[in-house]
Design a protein around this motif. Structure first.
Motif, PDB file in Angstrom:
ATOM      1  N   ASP B  59     -27.072  80.078   7.589  1.00 27.51           N
ATOM      2  CA  ASP B  59     -26.284  81.263   7.253  1.00 27.51           C
ATOM      3  C   ASP B  59     -25.868  81.118   5.791  1.00 27.51           C
ATOM      4  OD1 ASP B  59     -24.434  83.302   6.874  1.00 27.51           O
ATOM      5  OD2 ASP B  59     -23.699  83.174   8.941  1.00 27.51           O
ATOM      6  N   PRO B  60     -26.502  81.884   4.910  1.00 29.36           N
ATOM      7  CA  PRO B  60     -26.261  81.680   3.482  1.00 29.36           C
ATOM      8  C   PRO B  60     -25.022  82.399   2.966  1.00 29.36           C
ATOM      9  CG  PRO B  60     -27.962  83.332   3.797  1.00 29.36           C
ATOM     10  CD  PRO B  60     -27.562  82.857   5.170  1.00 29.36           C
ATOM     11  N   HIS B  61     -24.208  82.927   3.858  1.00 28.48           N
ATOM     12  CA  HIS B  61     -23.045  83.693   3.392  1.00 28.48           C
ATOM     13  C   HIS B  61     -21.917  83.608   4.404  1.00 28.48           C
ATOM     14  CE1 HIS B  61     -21.615  87.639   1.243  1.00 28.48           C
ATOM     15  NE2 HIS B  61     -20.596  86.906   1.613  1.00 28.48           N
ATOM     16  N   THR B  62     -21.022  82.620   4.205  1.00 29.21           N
ATOM     17  CA  THR B  62     -19.829  82.499   5.061  1.00 29.21           C
ATOM     18  C   THR B  62     -18.609  82.231   4.183  1.00 29.21           C
ATOM     19  OG1 THR B  62     -19.974  80.096   5.308  1.00 29.21           O
ATOM     20  CG2 THR B  62     -21.205  81.425   6.908  1.00 29.21           C
ATOM     21  N   THR B  89     -27.047  77.835  14.534  1.00 30.81           N
ATOM     22  CA  THR B  89     -27.063  77.754  13.066  1.00 30.81           C
ATOM     23  C   THR B  89     -26.587  76.372  12.651  1.00 30.81           C
ATOM     24  OG1 THR B  89     -26.853  80.107  12.633  1.00 30.81           O
ATOM     25  CG2 THR B  89     -25.924  78.633  10.975  1.00 30.81           C
ATOM     26  N   ILE B  92     -24.619  76.089   6.783  1.00 31.33           N
ATOM     27  CA  ILE B  92     -24.016  77.265   6.159  1.00 31.33           C
ATOM     28  C   ILE B  92     -23.951  77.062   4.645  1.00 31.33           C
ATOM     29  CG2 ILE B  92     -22.599  77.871   8.173  1.00 31.33           C
ATOM     30  CD1 ILE B  92     -20.168  76.782   6.529  1.00 31.33           C
ATOM     31  N   GLU B 264     -30.229  90.148   0.935  1.00 28.65           N
ATOM     32  CA  GLU B 264     -29.642  89.587   2.154  1.00 28.65           C
ATOM     33  C   GLU B 264     -29.048  90.721   2.991  1.00 28.65           C
ATOM     34  OE1 GLU B 264     -26.521  86.308   1.624  1.00 28.65           O
ATOM     35  OE2 GLU B 264     -25.287  88.034   2.189  1.00 28.65           O
ATOM     36  N   THR B 314     -33.242  87.596   3.734  1.00 28.64           N
ATOM     37  CA  THR B 314     -32.411  86.700   4.524  1.00 28.64           C
ATOM     38  C   THR B 314     -31.421  87.515   5.349  1.00 28.64           C
ATOM     39  OG1 THR B 314     -30.720  86.533   2.821  1.00 28.64           O
ATOM     40  CG2 THR B 314     -32.497  84.908   2.738  1.00 28.64           C
ATOM     41  N   ALA B 316     -27.462  87.070   7.124  1.00 31.52           N
ATOM     42  CA  ALA B 316     -26.250  86.261   7.046  1.00 31.52           C
ATOM     43  C   ALA B 316     -25.172  86.946   7.854  1.00 31.52           C
ATOM     44  CB  ALA B 316     -25.826  86.110   5.586  1.00 31.52           C
ATOM     45  N   ARG B 347     -25.149  85.539  15.269  1.00 32.24           N
ATOM     46  CA  ARG B 347     -26.224  86.071  14.438  1.00 32.24           C
ATOM     47  C   ARG B 347     -27.594  85.893  15.052  1.00 32.24           C
ATOM     48  NH1 ARG B 347     -29.217  83.810   9.399  1.00 32.24           N
ATOM     49  NH2 ARG B 347     -28.373  81.870  10.255  1.00 32.24           N
ATOM     50  N   ALA B 374     -33.965  81.575   3.425  1.00 27.80           N
ATOM     51  CA  ALA B 374     -32.739  81.103   2.783  1.00 27.80           C
ATOM     52  C   ALA B 374     -32.955  79.696   2.221  1.00 27.80           C
ATOM     53  CB  ALA B 374     -31.579  81.122   3.769  1.00 27.80           C
TER      54      ALA B 374
END
Ligand code: ZN
Ligand code: ZN
Ligand code: ZN
Ligand code: ZN
Ligand code: ZN
Ligand code: ZN
Ligand code: ZN
Ligand code: ZN
Lengths: 463, 463, 463, 463
Positions: B59-62, B89, B92, B264, B314, B316, B347, B374
């Motif tokens: 998950d490239p966006h948290t 996942t 991150i 994304e 991607t 996220a 996700r 990602a």
């Protein structure tokens, strides 16, 4: 042992990544890809220091030994595949082209027979040039029993092999049913026919008339039509030799809708423009006659961008080696010049030079467009198109620093002309490996007649 | 031996292909991927029969543990990464967000400290919220010494962390120099500011005003601007949370020119529409407040098509778990509702259900958009995002036949709301493997506080 | 004197501007347009206070008295043009449709005979449904001697009046030579044919099958093909009844290249969606069967935008009034329902209501798309389509405040159905003037059988 | 009588049609347009046999008498408008450009004073270069009392007159309220600033650096941003000097959504390419420095196509006559070369030659893009831009057969350079008529200082 090969010290390039690794091949297969492999006793060892090790090229569009008005193209399946190996291409996909009314299976068997002499692995697309129930049935046989998973449709060549919309629709529908990929040569044959007459009526009979009779809009129309038909029928589609910005845009638009459309570009269209047709020497100009024709320079950038953006996927050559004497049949009428050019040997080197050295493509993208994508689209992957344990040991060891100048004088093709004559390039194969055997080493070609195997390609999807 | 794991009988899925194979993991790494592997003595064996074995999700966006007006989001780096592991996942990428004028390195160290408790591997993007020579210098330090290869720019949030065009231009320029990837939150902050005032002036103060103040054109403008600046400066660019057709088209157009632009999409934007903001229950509506907001339903199809076509790359979540009490700060003014929703745990399952089960995506494409892409874009590949010998043993064993209904009642996130509440889905992880250890098995979560490692991500290109 | 008419106190609207002015008509022509004109002795005076005075509508696409399988549509040239006049339309352009192999001149004379009873001025497009040298010759006669400057081509209706690509190419080429405008009904007939079979094979035989067999892509393909052919041959082209976003985009793309492409939209496609085909009452659903079919609602917005942007140019109705009994011929097979709907009387009022009252169009733009553009494209301008001295006194006095509800009960068409049944609209004609005579006043229709004249339309360009 | 003029025997061309007619002018107005008018006693008679009679040109973008660093451009309002009249242009719209912090009304009065000497009718756009409450108020005064209905925004020229996004948003919002048209000079000032520094840092200080610092993407970004802001605020927008394909496409895309966006093209951008900046003679190269710069040749075709398709609307010159001495201020730094070129006198002749003689445009389209469209967009129509009774008698009698070669030697502008030097053209005015007076006849210029009137332009829409 003679069936063991270790390629040592190179950078292995796949479509998804690069890494420093040695490659071990045993019995025609890759068995290990890892750093610092030990050479088995008796193994042949190739030093790939400073070089790239990539999957051998796949040329998904060639015409070896193509019959034409009582003659045949200069390269047969042996010389053509040998030239391919010399250039780093280890698999070709050629075309079975039945005459209208000829049973598909007859034509298929004829071409299989011709290809027995091939030096490299090979497969066939089969053209649908007419329609009746036998064609419907034979498509099934070809897919289910013969490993053919793609069919070709010529939208041009009226009064010859042109496929009308009714046949197109029926064949696409049948391909969907079978899990096979329809492909098209996209040019509107009615427009070409009219324009040829009109160009000649204006007194233009030489090769300069060829591009005038086949402008980009003629290609774009057919590409859009085929894509629309595929969209309505919900079947994927592959457009061969996309040559102009307009066709590339049609593909991009369809893909932006989520449609599964794929595009092929020829090395020639990426590098040569239509000024060649206005060359005063008939032989030179005629040697460039192929369809779709070379285009104004601005189209080249559009094609490169399509490859970069990912809406064009594969590169090919449409290798079809008519000689000057054959080309001379159209001396008085450009419409009679046999269509075809070469390139199977030069494709990788010119694309590396113009694609990777220029910064347009990474080495991984080069592998994608010269090998991996074709393997995936025509279901040869991961047997072909990948450097990984279990895959066929078809490899090219690529020397990125080697300089040479392309010339007909040094080519292996039997053609008498080279599209890229005089072009200086940097980067070329040092070794080509086919079925685990070094078939070309530093220019020493060791292609073996008949060593190539026919590749069955299973259909897509659940059967 | 406890550090050996064999996953047996599944179908291994990578971004490029599927095959039947067992996967052996030793010492936290994958050591073999092949059919019929023998289980080493003492190995833990997981039966993956009838299941897929895929690289763990990235998950490239948290935003775990995000400070906000004296409080902090509900999920800290432990609970957030534990929830991630529960959902398959295993990595991150979170954000370091300096206050304007705060030295980058200070903020970076603060976030690194907070993340020590993470249960999964993790990395950081660093936001550029202001500019002076120290920022220029710190960007260099972060890239060269700390393994940060991506920087974030907020084009919205005027009078807070918004980055003006001058800063954007300078930071993109610096990123190019360093081989780092600039990323943007694309919304025009001036327009949002004006529209918020105007919407409130019309008497609309509830959550229904949120989407009115941030229409698609506001996002598309910023996306186009960032893409144009990147084009002029010749730097790649990654657009986070693309939520609308217009932004997706801006990316597609740029890619069609050959520009290296990446997009994304959030799971929420693919599945939820803006009717939620008109729900009569403030808590429900406010729980959906995030930026960009959920959109009219037609945009969802455009986003799916972007993923299919390959111009979006991607997926996220922008996981940022404010609770009802925090959301209530905006009870009288939608502009004061803290922005954020959850999803890190759901996700994979919602994307599988809506993407693969619907026929939109193949399993390989699912792996591409949930993990491999990602990994490649942020230079974690092939350590992450790939099932192959040598890669980290971060895996998800996926049961495509498992049915369940998503609910806040059974989630592991500490948030008090679930975006996908009540949604029935088919397909979910049976086992999650992190660093070669089974961290979740059939719903039994065994996440370990502090077991996650910080991942250094080298810059791109020759250094 | 009975041939003098003064329209006093209105706002004159042309395509380029509005102004307060009186309009004086003498002997069937407009003789003055200026403020405060004095009424000649004996003149009829119409009070247009608070109203607009606009050029009478031109409907460039109608089928009055169309023969069909031994019957004929309900409206003949008298009742159809009378209905038109009641609605403010003072000119229609109908179609001569030869059977395949029927000489063009025979068909032309037949239709001219039928039209002698028309109450309004009228002209004809002639359809090219087959090809031989006589067709080539007759096109010349029609243009040079009969004032026909447009030819129609049906790309659908396989095994009936469908025109194959060869005929299309030849006819477009001939039109160019003659200075005439080619027009097309754009649907791919091969795809319609296949889809009809497949839809029925799935058991769908009712009207709900009609739109399934003619999806937008089927129309867009044909539109693109016709546009591409026109582009290659360098002839302008007019696409009739553009019904979907995809076709509108094809036109916009071509125009963006500078190509001279024009698009027509039907009132029905702007306002009615495809849910009508799923109505449980066969008669209701069948009454809406026309081709292209009504589309999903989102297409309507695309059509309005095309009119606003100027890449769609005219509005029409394709008025073709089959009654319930005739529609019932397709009770067991939607493919046998005769295609056609009405609307010639309602076009202006529904477009004013949905176009001008909604803010989409200015009154001048309304005049452009209902009258002036058709006049210009088919070379009736400035005789028709303009309020100016010298022009024909064909006018509509428009009361923007009049409310009414459309109903079959009050229509003048002999059809037994009204597409816009129950729709409340604001704005309608108070008076219609044809050839200087008030032919409809406050609902009192005074249409005169045979009063309409055949309009010769000269070809374009230097002769 | 001296105030009566009859133009006899010509073809009157308006934007919507051509017809053979005489034109009678009395008291500065057109009073009759009809065939075979009788000459009133004492009337001046101009023989227009074989010629076109068109509305005088409107140049909506000039900078006469522009102050610059203590000097001023060579053409003041007298010489500039006199040159315009010589070339057939009878109205200019110039710009009031307040310094940042200067009250708008002060600047407005200054410019009005300068313009008192104008020989032709004229109007003003007013630039918004800064923002506070007084600017908000003065915009209202200008619209309501001074007849200004358009405001200009410079998105480039950082640290000078550049307007940031906040000001842009506020001013557009205010223009909407007032019924005025916002216009933009679209270039991203931050990018220009950075690129100028970088180009100079690479050692490029001559005029060849000018286009390098302002590539098309810099313009397209700003155009898209302004269009997006206008879209969100629901205000129409006019983009001045569109110079590249990318900007034209941004406009076309917005228009395809139905947005009311209008584009202006300069004669220079249609005909001159960027090779001029690489000319070895500094004076020659510097004479071409203007912004946006001339572009690669391919952009010209895109601009012509925009005019043909109707997504670009007007043509102008940005006439701003700096002399060689002034240009020399940038001898050591291209960034310091004053920006500006001439053309007000040549616009009509070069556009006729390249537009109408080439077949790109019809005479009616020529009138639309040189006069009628500007009149409509800036609310001067039908007083200007139309040959019809009641309109101002501003006319050009156009001899389509006249050959001449453009040269600085024969120009009336006081500039010392001619953009179109040496260009042979066919077609030019034989007579120009302003306010009913022949002000130029067969090259004899009779411009009268101060004869021009200031034109009040009412706002759009209901007030
Ligand atoms: Zn071909
Ligand atoms: Zn071929
Ligand atoms: Zn964000
Ligand atoms: Zn975020
Ligand atoms: Zn039709
Ligand atoms: Zn029709
Ligand atoms: Zn400017
Ligand atoms: Zn200017």
């Amino acid at each position: 042992m003679s069936d063991t090969l270790l390629i040592r010290g190179g950078t292995v390039v796949n479509a998804d990544r690069e890494s420093r690794a040695d490659v071990l091949c045993v019995g025609g297969l890759i068995t290990a890809v890892a750093p610092d492999l030990e050479a088995p006793v008796g193994a042949t060892v190739v030093d790939a220091g400073g070089q790239y090790v990539m999957p051998g090229g796949i040329d998904p569009h060639t015409h070896m030994q193509l019959p034409f008005m009582g003659t045949v193209t200069r390269d047969d399946f042996y010389s053509g595949t040998a030239a391919a190996l010399a250039g780093g291409t280890t698999t070709i996909i050629d075309f079975v082209i039945p005459d209208p009314k000829q049973p598909l299976m007859d034509a298929y068997r004829t071409w299989r027979g011709w290809a027995e002499k091939a030096a490299s692995d090979h497969a066939f697309h089969v053209a649908i040039t007419w329609w009746d129930d036998s064609v419907h049935a034979d498509m099934g046989t070809l897919v289910r029993e013969e490993g053919v998973n793609s069919f070709k449709h010529f939208m041009a060549y009226k009064n010859a092999i042109m496929c009308d919309d009714e046949t197109l629709v029926r064949s696409f529908r049948r391909a969907l049913e079978l899990g096979a990929m329809p492909t098209v040569h996209a040019e509107n044959g009615e427009l070409v026919f009219l324009l040829q007459q009109e160009v000649k009526a204006r007194g233009v009979t030489g090769p300069e008339g060829h591009p005038l009779s086949r402008p980009p809009a003629v290609e774009a129309e057919a590409a859009q039509r085929a894509i629309a038909i595929a969209d309505v029928l919900n079947v994927p589609i592959y457009v061969v030799h996309v040559s102009c910005a307009e066709s590339a845009e049609a593909i991009a638009r369809a893909r932006a809708r989520g449609q599964r459309v794929f595009g092929e570009v020829l090395a020639g269209h990426l590098l040569i423009d239509d000024s060649v047709y206005r060359h005063p020497d008939f032989a030179f100009a005629a040697a460039h006659v192929m369809s779709p024709p070379f285009r104004e320079k601005t189209h080249q950038e559009a094609l490169w961008r399509g490859l970069q953006a990912g809406h064009l996927h594969t590169t090919a050559t449409d290798h079809c080696s008519f000689c000057a004497e054959q080309k001379a049949m159209g001396r008085l009428d450009f419409g009679k010049i046999p269509n075809g050019t070469g390139g199977v040997e030069e494709r990788l080197t010119v694309l590396w030079d113009a694609g990777v050295n220029s910064g347009r493509l990474t080495p991984s993208e080069f592998v994608a467009i010269t090998s991996a994508n074709a393997a995936r689209l025509f279901n040869l992957y991961p047997r072909k198109g990948l450097v990984a344990p279990g895959a066929d040991a078809d490899l090219v060891v690529w020397d990125p620093a080697a300089h040479h100048t392309i010339s007909v004088a040094s080519q292996h093709s039997r053609g008498d002309f080279n599209l890229f004559e005089g072009r200086p390039v940097v980067g070329r194969p040092s070794h080509t490996v086919s079925q685990g055997r070094v078939v070309c080493a530093l220019g020493d070609l060791r292609a073996e007649r008949g060593a190539g195997r026919y590749l069955k390609r299973p259909p897509f999807g659940p059967q």
